[in-house]
Design an enzyme around this catalytic site. Structure first.
Site, mmCIF file in Angstrom:
data_model
loop_
_atom_site.group_PDB
_atom_site.id
_atom_site.type_symbol
_atom_site.label_atom_id
_atom_site.label_comp_id
_atom_site.label_asym_id
_atom_site.label_seq_id
_atom_site.Cartn_x
_atom_site.Cartn_y
_atom_site.Cartn_z
ATOM 1 N N HIS A 367 1.055 6.767 3.981
ATOM 2 C CA HIS A 367 0.257 5.653 3.445
ATOM 3 C C HIS A 367 1.114 4.555 2.826
ATOM 4 O O HIS A 367 0.577 3.590 2.256
ATOM 5 C CB HIS A 367 -0.708 6.159 2.378
ATOM 6 C CG HIS A 367 -1.787 7.056 2.878
ATOM 7 N ND1 HIS A 367 -3.025 6.602 3.274
ATOM 8 C CD2 HIS A 367 -1.808 8.388 3.062
ATOM 9 C CE1 HIS A 367 -3.769 7.622 3.651
ATOM 10 N NE2 HIS A 367 -3.057 8.722 3.543
ATOM 11 N N LYS A 565 -7.424 -4.868 -7.001
ATOM 12 C CA LYS A 565 -6.638 -3.753 -6.446
ATOM 13 C C LYS A 565 -5.615 -3.345 -7.511
ATOM 14 O O LYS A 565 -5.466 -4.007 -8.518
ATOM 15 C CB LYS A 565 -5.917 -4.171 -5.141
ATOM 16 C CG LYS A 565 -5.168 -5.488 -5.236
ATOM 17 C CD LYS A 565 -4.717 -5.964 -3.851
ATOM 18 C CE LYS A 565 -5.868 -6.514 -3.044
ATOM 19 N NZ LYS A 565 -5.642 -6.340 -1.589
ATOM 20 N N ARG A 566 -4.898 -2.269 -7.295
ATOM 21 C CA ARG A 566 -3.867 -1.863 -8.250
ATOM 22 C C ARG A 566 -2.892 -3.018 -8.433
ATOM 23 O O ARG A 566 -2.627 -3.779 -7.499
ATOM 24 C CB ARG A 566 -3.146 -0.613 -7.741
ATOM 25 C CG ARG A 566 -3.963 0.663 -7.833
ATOM 26 C CD ARG A 566 -4.258 1.038 -9.242
ATOM 27 N NE ARG A 566 -3.065 1.334 -10.035
ATOM 28 C CZ ARG A 566 -2.681 2.585 -10.373
ATOM 29 N NH1 ARG A 566 -3.389 3.635 -9.961
ATOM 30 N NH2 ARG A 566 -1.610 2.800 -11.102
ATOM 31 N N LYS A 571 1.748 -6.642 -4.124
ATOM 32 C CA LYS A 571 0.392 -7.159 -3.877
ATOM 33 C C LYS A 571 0.261 -8.593 -4.401
ATOM 34 O O LYS A 571 -0.718 -9.277 -4.163
ATOM 35 C CB LYS A 571 -0.627 -6.218 -4.512
ATOM 36 C CG LYS A 571 -0.675 -4.820 -3.877
ATOM 37 C CD LYS A 571 -1.595 -3.892 -4.644
ATOM 38 C CE LYS A 571 -1.557 -2.462 -4.114
ATOM 39 N NZ LYS A 571 -2.341 -2.237 -2.881
ATOM 40 N N THR A 681 -7.791 -1.545 2.224
ATOM 41 C CA THR A 681 -9.163 -1.184 2.625
ATOM 42 C C THR A 681 -10.183 -2.089 1.936
ATOM 43 O O THR A 681 -11.263 -2.330 2.466
ATOM 44 C CB THR A 681 -9.453 0.302 2.266
ATOM 45 O OG1 THR A 681 -8.928 0.574 0.974
ATOM 46 C CG2 THR A 681 -8.848 1.243 3.288
ATOM 47 N N LYS A 685 -13.879 -4.053 3.000
ATOM 48 C CA LYS A 685 -15.125 -4.010 2.226
ATOM 49 C C LYS A 685 -15.640 -5.440 1.976
ATOM 50 O O LYS A 685 -16.828 -5.709 2.107
ATOM 51 C CB LYS A 685 -14.892 -3.272 0.892
ATOM 52 C CG LYS A 685 -14.535 -1.796 1.053
ATOM 53 C CD LYS A 685 -13.890 -1.191 -0.177
ATOM 54 C CE LYS A 685 -13.368 0.219 0.123
ATOM 55 N NZ LYS A 685 -12.486 0.748 -0.970
HETATM 56 C C1 LIG Z 1 3.866 9.782 -5.987
HETATM 57 C C2 LIG Z 1 3.259 8.563 -6.425
HETATM 58 C C3 LIG Z 1 2.356 7.997 -5.363
HETATM 59 C C4 LIG Z 1 0.978 8.148 -5.494
HETATM 60 C C5 LIG Z 1 0.148 7.587 -4.513
HETATM 61 C C6 LIG Z 1 0.698 6.934 -3.451
HETATM 62 C C7 LIG Z 1 -0.250 6.380 -2.414
HETATM 63 C C8 LIG Z 1 0.219 6.620 -1.049
HETATM 64 C C9 LIG Z 1 -0.400 4.940 -2.615
HETATM 65 C C10 LIG Z 1 -1.606 4.406 -1.881
HETATM 66 O O1 LIG Z 1 -2.704 4.546 -2.329
HETATM 67 N N1 LIG Z 1 -1.345 3.756 -0.745
HETATM 68 C C11 LIG Z 1 -2.388 2.956 -0.142
HETATM 69 O O2 LIG Z 1 -3.111 3.773 0.791
HETATM 70 C C12 LIG Z 1 -4.194 3.048 1.363
HETATM 71 C C13 LIG Z 1 -4.989 4.016 2.234
HETATM 72 O O3 LIG Z 1 -4.293 4.295 3.407
HETATM 73 C C14 LIG Z 1 -3.712 1.817 2.131
HETATM 74 O O4 LIG Z 1 -4.824 1.116 2.614
HETATM 75 C C15 LIG Z 1 -2.856 0.932 1.240
HETATM 76 O O5 LIG Z 1 -2.295 -0.087 1.994
HETATM 77 C C16 LIG Z 1 -1.757 1.754 0.586
HETATM 78 O O6 LIG Z 1 -1.027 0.991 -0.374
HETATM 79 C C17 LIG Z 1 2.048 6.781 -3.286
HETATM 80 C C18 LIG Z 1 2.898 7.340 -4.277
#
Ligand SMILES: CCc1ccc([C@H](C)CC(=O)N[C@@H]2O[C@H](CO)[C@@H](O)[C@H](O)[C@H]2O)cc1
Length: 849
Positions: A367, A565-566, A571, A681, A685
């Protein structure tokens, strides 16, 4: 068997009222005469849960009978939001419940607001998992989700003195009526200790493995089941969340040894494992507790999956033919060596067979391409906590590298690059490499992301296993993200298309385009958008603005521009707020020219809304929040501009707030540095709700532009290739001169214009907290290319202004946007996973709907 189905609860007002009152008295033990809103919500929720359980039990019963190939979705995060509205919609009983409650003196929508969000996730990854559960149920797929039942979900965000503050999310404090505690579904999970060879005696009496793990700690995993209703179908799936508990016999021993504090400490340590969600969505903290969480839920889930499979009496060699396990990013990747442990040590399979079963079973979704987000664990940490697992990872790597050496003889640098173990001062376990080597499929979440993974991030692996690599573009569920959150627009769509079939068959949406020029539809569409904007205005007035002595005017005719978003540098919320400050300065210039007028003529009034949480340790992201809040304070209190420009930072962004913000947007921002946002995503929406997009050629923006026609959107900026080239130039020291507009804004910040009274009182001057940001902007080599893209961004914003000034064309465009979004339904994404990766077929449960 099916005869018993007939005794499903009747869906009559009387039956429902009886049920609700029964739960008031017998479940909540409250008298029916003192029902407050919260207990009315709880009783209603319990009555709806009863109905879900009917389908839930029959679905599981049917799956046990038919024994189809099943899918297990392993995700350490599920951003579920609220359940009541979604459950009623899926069971198609909102109407009769609204009526039942009205007679009892309650408004259904008021009860919706009584529910706390289940925020067991950070952002995109967690919400995607929730949308995929909804779609799997709607598609009658035999899928279960596995995750963790955190006591504390995503922290609650408050803005205090213009800064983010984090507070624990006590989401269970008032009870969670939707879950079923399964005290009969408990597994022991080992931790610490050491590994030894199995003794001949043990082998004598049937121990199947060569090695025995003597753990120092045994944690119990207790299951909590959450029924996942399928929209307008009998299928109700399950999300099984694990909670950690101390195992009794362990304490007894240390108790008996009179070592109470140790025993208590041990209990605490066990309970702590599932106490809180890690609030990082990019940079892992590398805490041992996080690895404990990952192994705890991977082990409990696999023990549960293997037990269920073994009950069928089929051979473990066929395990991969009956079970597909999806690993949602690297967080559950430790599940791969854990299945190996079970197959080797508990089932006695030879290595080769066991490994073949693993690769056939597992699939891994990536992701993010952010290097810092790719998890690695120091070998000493993994070795201490999971000695047997570390052993198996070494063995997996050894076997893998011998294949690499056979395939690329003499290419030791390639061996070093692809090794699961990164050499160095401290050896590291690369969890992404483990995920790829242990899976038969590795997928990206959008096409561009797929190209970046194959060409750059995992190029060496792509060259070895080209067939494993693919992409499945993300999607969102049209139930929550249109039908439920935007009843205004949904009615207009149903009215225009002549039926509600679009909610189940989203392809129907594209028929809207045939009506895009109809005046009637355009008026209805505008009205629906207006109602959603007024709902948001009411929300802001009753929350954010309620104690504001002199709140800015919120004009529903203004352009509502939403960036939610975060908070993350890639971003580029920073680029947005800098553009807003430029807009403010230009308004001031203009106002000087046209003094004496109430609102500044010929300017499209804008209501600009930001929202999002920053990971607590992410200083720069927190500075960006402070910059947005201080800019909003300055702009909203400026009498000259406050009728043309209003800026909000809506605190504590979550799923429920998104459900109010998204339908009210005229345009949304998805302006990441190209190549950085895997998919996104929220872009889907917004467009699904007729909101336009100002965006870069990144992630799924590119595919949305292709589906709806890029001329309908406001695309700008360097594409992923150009970003690489610009960065290379920066690395060669070729800085660029920042655009004068940006220079003007940075000078404005450096002038101290944004300093708050408190900061001035503390003698802070100039840029203050934004010094680092200003310096980075002035460097002309900022890594996220804010300076580089600033001009084209401003141009795109101006284009949006001009377009918005023509409501007829804007509304027609908005209708065509929604009409072009069928492809981005999570039903399409999940169907792709089912056909191309999981190889499973729908297994619809027979009987009455
Ligand atoms: C370990 C810390 C950590 C926690 C969560 C993440 C996630 C992968 C971050 C995340 O939410 N990524 C997002 O995933 C979405 C669903 O596929 C995408 O639409 C976003 O572009 C992506 O940033 C990475 C690293």
């Amino acid at each position: 068997l099916w005869e018993i189905l007939s005794e499903y609860q009747p869906r009559t007002v009387e039956a429902i009222q009886k049920q609700i009152v029964t739960h008031i008295e017998y479940t909540l033990a409250r008298s029916r005469f003192t029902i407050d809103h919260h207990s009315a919500y709880m009783a209603t929720a319990y009555s709806v849960r009863d109905r879900l359980l009917e389908y839930f039990n029959d679905t599981q019963q049917y799956f046990n009978e038919v024994f189809p190939k099943r899918v297990y979705y392993l995700s350490i995060e599920y951003l579920l939001g609220r359940t009541l509205a979604n459950a009623l919609t899926s069971l198609n009983i909102s109407g009769v419940y609204r009526e039942s409650l009205r007679e009892l003196g309650f408004v259904l929508e008021d009860l919706y607001n009584q529910e706390q969000d289940a925020a067991l996730g950070n952002g995109g990854l967690g919400r995607l998992a929730a949308c995929y559960l909804d779609s799997a149920a709607a598609l009658d797929l035999p899928l279960w989700g596995y995750g963790l039942r955190y006591n504390y979900g995503m922290f609650t965000q408050s803005i205090i003195e213009e800064k983010q503050s984090e507070f624990p999310d006590f989401w269970l404090s008032r009870g969670f009526p939707w879950e079923i505690e399964r005290l009969d579904v408990v597994y022991a999970v080992n931790m610490y200790g050491f590994v030894r060879k199995a003794t001949p005696a043990e082998l004598e009496d049937g121990y199947k493995g060569k090695f025995v793990w003597e753990p120092d700690m045994e944690v119990l995993a207790v299951a909590y089941d959450l029924p996942i209703p399928g929209y307008k179908t009998n299928t109700t799936l399950n999300l099984r969340l694990w909670q950690s508990k101390p195992s009794h016999d362990f304490d007894l021993m240390s108790f008996n040894r009179g070592n109470y504090t140790a025993a208590i400490a041990l209990r605490q340590e066990c309970e702590n494992i599932t106490s809180v969600l890690y609030p990082d969505d990019s940079t892992p903290q590398g805490r041992e507790l996080r690895l404990k969480q990952q192994y705890f839920f991977a082990s409990a889930s696999l023990q549960d999956i293997v037990r269920r499979y073994r009950k069928s009496g089929r051979s473990l060699l066929e395990f991969g033919q009956y079970n597909a396990i999806q690993i949602n990013d690297t967080h559950p990747a430790v599940a791969i060596p854990e299945l190996m442990r079970i197959l080797l040590d508990e089932e006695g399979l030879p290595w080769g067979e066991a490994w073949a079963v693993c690769v056939q079973t597992f699939a891994y979704t990536n992701h993010t391409v952010l290097p810092e987000a790719l998890e690695t664990w120091p070998v000493p940490v993994m070795e201490k906590l999971l000695p047997r697992i570390m052993q198996i990872i070494f063995d997996i790597n050894c076997t893998f590298l011998s294949c690499v050496r056979k395939r690329f003889p003499g290419d030791e640098s390639r061996v070093e690059r692809v090794s699961i173990i990164a050499e160095g001062h401290t050896q590291l376990v690369r969890m992404a490499h483990l995920g790829i080597v242990g899976s038969h499929a590795v997928n990206a979440v959008a096409r561009l992301h797929g190209e970046i993974i194959q060409d750059r991030l995992f190029r060496d692996f792509y060259e070895m296993f080209p067939k494993r690599f693919t992409y499945v573009t993300n999607g969102v569920t049209p139930r929550r993200w249109l039908l439920e959150c935007n009843p205004y627009l949904s009615h207009v769509i149903t009215d225009t298309l002549g039926s509600e079939d679009w909610t189940k068959d989203i392809e129907q949406l594209c028929r809207l385009k045939d009506h895009a020029t109809s005046r009637k539809l355009q008026q209805q569409w505008l009205m629906a958008k207006r109602l959603a904007k007024e709902r948001l205005i009411l929300f802001l007035k009753t929350t954010q603005l309620k104690d504001d002595p002199n709140p800015p005017t919120l004009d529903p005719n203004a352009m509502f521009v939403v960036h939610i978003k975060r908070i993350h540098e890639y971003k580029r919320q920073l680029m947005n707020i800098l553009q807003v400050l430029l807009r403010y300065l230009r308004l001031k210039d203009y106002a000087e020219l046209v003094t004496g007028t109430e609102s500044i003529p010929h300017v499209v009034p804008r209501v600009i809304i930001f929202a999002g949480k920053a990971a607590p340790a992410y200083t720069r992201a927190k500075e960006i929040i402070q910059l947005i809040v201080s800019a909003a304070r300055l702009i909203n209190n400026d009498p000259v501009t406050r009728n043309s420009l209003v800026v909000f930072f809506v605190a504590d962004y979550n799923v429920s707030k998104a459900e109010i913000l998204i339908p009210a947007a005229d345009i949304s921002e998805h302006i990441s540095t190209a190549g950085m946002e895997a998919s996104g995503t929220s872009n889907m929406k917004f467009a699904l709700n007729g909101a336009n997009i100002i965006g870069t050629y990144d992630g799924a923006n590119i595919e949305i532009a292709e589906e709806v026609g890029k001329e309908k959107l406001f695309m700008f900026g360097a594409n992923a290739k150009e970003v690489e080239d610009v960065r290379a130039a920066y690395a060669r020291g070729e800085a660029e001169t920042i655009p004068t507009d940006l220079d003007r804004v940075i000078s404005f910040i450096e002038s101290g214009a944004l300093l708050s009274k408190e900061e001035r009182a503390r003698g802070i001057t100039g840029a203050g907290a934004y010094r680092a940001i200003c310096d980075e902007m002035r460097s002309g080599t900022d890594y996220w290319l804010v300076a580089h893209d600033f001009q084209s961004y401003i141009k795109a914003q101006a284009q949006a202004d001009r377009a918005f000034a023509n409501p007829k064309a804007w509304t027609e465009n908005s209708i065509n946007l929604t009409g072009g979004m069928a492809h981005f339904s999570s039903d399409r994404s999940v169907k792709e996973y089912a056909d191309r990766i999981w190889k499973v077929k729908p297994c619809p449960v027979p009987g009455q709907t």
